[in-house]
Design a protein around this motif. Structure first.
Motif, PDB file in Angstrom:
ATOM      1  N   GLY A 297       0.759  -1.218  -0.116  1.00  0.00           N
ATOM      2  CA  GLY A 297       0.043  -0.130  -0.191  1.00  0.00           C
ATOM      3  C   GLY A 297       0.835   1.280  -0.022  1.00  0.00           C
ATOM      4  O   GLY A 297       2.018   1.351  -0.033  1.00  0.00           O
ATOM      5  N   TYR A 298       0.159   2.363  -0.196  1.00  0.00           N
ATOM      6  CA  TYR A 298       0.690   3.671  -0.260  1.00  0.00           C
ATOM      7  C   TYR A 298      -0.050   4.937  -0.089  1.00  0.00           C
ATOM      8  O   TYR A 298      -1.491   4.540  -0.195  1.00  0.00           O
ATOM      9  CB  TYR A 298       1.744   3.814  -1.456  1.00  0.00           C
ATOM     10  CG  TYR A 298       0.792   3.849  -2.767  1.00  0.00           C
ATOM     11  CD1 TYR A 298       0.230   5.010  -3.323  1.00  0.00           C
ATOM     12  CD2 TYR A 298       0.348   2.711  -3.337  1.00  0.00           C
ATOM     13  CE1 TYR A 298      -0.606   5.108  -4.214  1.00  0.00           C
ATOM     14  CE2 TYR A 298      -0.611   2.635  -4.277  1.00  0.00           C
ATOM     15  CZ  TYR A 298      -1.051   4.024  -4.860  1.00  0.00           C
ATOM     16  OH  TYR A 298      -1.883   4.085  -6.045  1.00  0.00           O
TER      17      TYR A 298
ATOM     18  N   LYS B 230       0.998   6.281  12.150  1.00  0.00           N
ATOM     19  CA  LYS B 230       2.202   5.861  12.767  1.00  0.00           C
ATOM     20  C   LYS B 230       3.078   5.532  11.484  1.00  0.00           C
ATOM     21  O   LYS B 230       2.609   6.069  10.413  1.00  0.00           O
ATOM     22  CB  LYS B 230       1.788   4.380  13.118  1.00  0.00           C
ATOM     23  CG  LYS B 230       1.214   3.486  12.188  1.00  0.00           C
ATOM     24  CD  LYS B 230       1.251   2.085  12.809  1.00  0.00           C
ATOM     25  CE  LYS B 230       0.674   0.983  11.827  1.00  0.00           C
ATOM     26  NZ  LYS B 230       0.488  -0.478  12.526  1.00  0.00           N
ATOM     27  N   SER B 231       4.639   5.247  11.638  1.00  0.00           N
ATOM     28  CA  SER B 231       5.513   5.469  10.578  1.00  0.00           C
ATOM     29  C   SER B 231       5.160   4.353   9.636  1.00  0.00           C
ATOM     30  O   SER B 231       4.630   2.959  10.103  1.00  0.00           O
ATOM     31  CB  SER B 231       6.927   5.331  11.248  1.00  0.00           C
ATOM     32  OG  SER B 231       6.996   4.415  12.270  1.00  0.00           O
ATOM     33  N   PHE B 232       5.770   4.162   8.617  1.00  0.00           N
ATOM     34  CA  PHE B 232       5.484   3.074   7.635  1.00  0.00           C
ATOM     35  C   PHE B 232       6.775   2.952   6.690  1.00  0.00           C
ATOM     36  O   PHE B 232       7.259   4.296   6.407  1.00  0.00           O
ATOM     37  CB  PHE B 232       4.183   3.086   6.878  1.00  0.00           C
ATOM     38  CG  PHE B 232       4.157   3.881   5.688  1.00  0.00           C
ATOM     39  CD1 PHE B 232       4.023   3.654   4.510  1.00  0.00           C
ATOM     40  CD2 PHE B 232       3.877   5.282   5.937  1.00  0.00           C
ATOM     41  CE1 PHE B 232       3.810   4.502   3.356  1.00  0.00           C
ATOM     42  CE2 PHE B 232       3.848   6.118   4.820  1.00  0.00           C
ATOM     43  CZ  PHE B 232       3.712   5.632   3.589  1.00  0.00           C
ATOM     44  N   GLY B 233       6.885   2.078   5.966  1.00  0.00           N
ATOM     45  CA  GLY B 233       7.966   2.219   4.519  1.00  0.00           C
ATOM     46  C   GLY B 233       7.315   1.343   3.437  1.00  0.00           C
ATOM     47  O   GLY B 233       6.538   0.371   3.592  1.00  0.00           O
ATOM     48  N   SER B 234       7.708   1.857   2.336  1.00  0.00           N
ATOM     49  CA  SER B 234       7.411   1.129   1.244  1.00  0.00           C
ATOM     50  C   SER B 234       8.150   1.434   0.235  1.00  0.00           C
ATOM     51  O   SER B 234       8.864   2.392  -0.024  1.00  0.00           O
ATOM     52  CB  SER B 234       5.756   1.499   0.786  1.00  0.00           C
ATOM     53  OG  SER B 234       5.462   0.719  -0.312  1.00  0.00           O
ATOM     54  N   GLY B 235       8.585   0.331  -0.643  1.00  0.00           N
ATOM     55  CA  GLY B 235       9.742   0.474  -1.579  1.00  0.00           C
ATOM     56  C   GLY B 235       8.851   0.706  -3.211  1.00  0.00           C
ATOM     57  O   GLY B 235       7.644   0.670  -3.264  1.00  0.00           O
ATOM     58  N   ASN B 236       9.702   0.714  -4.167  1.00  0.00           N
ATOM     59  CA  ASN B 236       9.432   1.006  -5.637  1.00  0.00           C
ATOM     60  C   ASN B 236       8.174   2.154  -6.061  1.00  0.00           C
ATOM     61  O   ASN B 236       7.403   1.924  -6.731  1.00  0.00           O
ATOM     62  CB  ASN B 236       8.730  -0.516  -5.802  1.00  0.00           C
ATOM     63  CG  ASN B 236       8.911  -0.627  -7.514  1.00  0.00           C
ATOM     64  OD1 ASN B 236       9.768  -0.190  -7.936  1.00  0.00           O
ATOM     65  ND2 ASN B 236       7.892  -1.398  -7.945  1.00  0.00           N
ATOM     66  N   LEU B 237       8.527   3.206  -5.191  1.00  0.00           N
ATOM     67  CA  LEU B 237       7.847   4.492  -5.290  1.00  0.00           C
ATOM     68  C   LEU B 237       8.547   5.835  -5.265  1.00  0.00           C
ATOM     69  O   LEU B 237       9.682   5.685  -4.497  1.00  0.00           O
ATOM     70  CB  LEU B 237       6.518   4.303  -4.558  1.00  0.00           C
ATOM     71  CG  LEU B 237       6.580   4.286  -2.947  1.00  0.00           C
ATOM     72  CD1 LEU B 237       6.852   5.608  -2.577  1.00  0.00           C
ATOM     73  CD2 LEU B 237       5.487   3.832  -2.633  1.00  0.00           C
ATOM     74  N   ILE B 238       7.951   6.601  -5.683  1.00  0.00           N
ATOM     75  CA  ILE B 238       8.707   8.032  -5.337  1.00  0.00           C
ATOM     76  C   ILE B 238       7.476   8.966  -4.629  1.00  0.00           C
ATOM     77  O   ILE B 238       6.533   9.074  -5.057  1.00  0.00           O
ATOM     78  CB  ILE B 238       8.917   8.821  -6.875  1.00  0.00           C
ATOM     79  CG1 ILE B 238      10.118   8.013  -7.424  1.00  0.00           C
ATOM     80  CG2 ILE B 238       9.437  10.288  -6.456  1.00  0.00           C
ATOM     81  CD1 ILE B 238      10.450   8.665  -8.556  1.00  0.00           C
TER      82      ILE B 238
ATOM     83  N   LEU C 275       2.483  13.692  -3.032  1.00  0.00           N
ATOM     84  CA  LEU C 275       1.994  13.070  -4.295  1.00  0.00           C
ATOM     85  C   LEU C 275       2.857  11.536  -4.351  1.00  0.00           C
ATOM     86  O   LEU C 275       4.050  11.827  -4.153  1.00  0.00           O
ATOM     87  CB  LEU C 275       2.298  13.664  -5.506  1.00  0.00           C
ATOM     88  CG  LEU C 275       2.060  12.941  -6.769  1.00  0.00           C
ATOM     89  CD1 LEU C 275       0.594  12.510  -6.965  1.00  0.00           C
ATOM     90  CD2 LEU C 275       2.675  13.923  -7.970  1.00  0.00           C
ATOM     91  N   PHE C 276       2.286  10.335  -4.680  1.00  0.00           N
ATOM     92  CA  PHE C 276       3.103   9.248  -4.922  1.00  0.00           C
ATOM     93  C   PHE C 276       3.119   8.780  -6.155  1.00  0.00           C
ATOM     94  O   PHE C 276       1.892   8.775  -6.758  1.00  0.00           O
ATOM     95  CB  PHE C 276       2.392   8.068  -3.811  1.00  0.00           C
ATOM     96  CG  PHE C 276       2.764   8.249  -2.364  1.00  0.00           C
ATOM     97  CD1 PHE C 276       3.667   7.404  -1.947  1.00  0.00           C
ATOM     98  CD2 PHE C 276       1.810   9.186  -1.759  1.00  0.00           C
ATOM     99  CE1 PHE C 276       3.884   7.631  -0.372  1.00  0.00           C
ATOM    100  CE2 PHE C 276       2.350   9.319  -0.450  1.00  0.00           C
ATOM    101  CZ  PHE C 276       3.060   8.668   0.250  1.00  0.00           C
TER     102      PHE C 276
END
Length: 215
Positions: free
Chosen positions: A112-113, A154-162, A175-176
């Motif tokens: 998710g993002y 709460k904090s989160f992290g996700s890859g493969n995105l700007i 903006l994602f």
């Protein structure tokens, strides 16, 4: 965006699952404490065989609903039971002057993002979902309930995105740009999030999708 009808009768029952906007009369110049009485909701509620009555007309599909549980809720609605409902949620953040959002994707990672940090909807929080066709329906499963000690984020992290951030006048937006192989070149309700504009004085970030016109 239109609000209403207004509720002025303090004896009117509130519907479980419906979202409400509240206000305090301009003549009240003091802090107000709102008390809710009754038994906490721990099960799904249905009306007409589904969770709350969602509405859809062409060009108008946003519905304000709420988290009916006394706990936080994971906003990955792609994993909920639903029909003709997009994979995005929007929550108003007054400090940002904008709607924060979350999209739970259907890709294998399911990370998710969005700006709704961690994709967490607080207990009893109102939020928008979008009906995309006739006879929309949505079920919030108990399995999506989550423990969360913070009031909102709460904090989160996700890859493969700007992620692009902007701030100004004391407000902010983000903006994602997600690199997803299964997404289409045009607007895709499974992965893309429509822009809902916030305050006029708040900065606004958005991108254009090919072959898509926002109604």
């Amino acid at each position: 965006m239109a609000w209403g009808p207004w509720i002025t009768d303090v004896n009117e029952d509130l519907i479980v699952g419906r979202g409400y906007r509240y206000w305090v009369d301009d003549d009240v110049n003091r802090d107000e404490t709102i008390q809710f009485t009754g038994i906490l909701n721990t099960k799904l509620h249905y009306r007409n065989g589904k969770f709350y009555d969602l509405e859809f007309t062409l060009g108008h599909g946003l519905n304000l609903i709420s988290n009916p549980y006394p706990s936080a809720l994971n906003a990955n609605i792609h994993s909920w039971t639903k029909t003709n409902v997009a994979n995005s949620v929007w929550v108003w953040d007054a400090t940002a002057g904008n709607y924060v959002y979350w999209n739970g994707t259907e890709n294998p990672s399911g990370s998710g993002y969005g700006t709704l940090t961690g994709g967490i909807i607080p207990a009893m929080q109102g939020f928008f979902i979008e009906a995309t066709g006739a006879n929309p329906s949505l079920t919030m499963p108990q399995s999506s309930r989550a423990h969360d000690s913070q009031n909102f984020y709460k904090s989160f992290g996700s890859g493969n995105l700007i992620r692009l951030n902007v701030s100004g006048n004391g407000y902010k937006d983000a903006l994602f740009v997600l690199f997803e192989q299964e997404a289409t070149t045009g607007f895709d309700a499974a992965y893309d999030v429509k822009k809902i504009y916030g305050l006029d004085e708040a900065p606004q970030l958005f991108s254009y999708a090919e072959f898509f016109e926002c109604q």
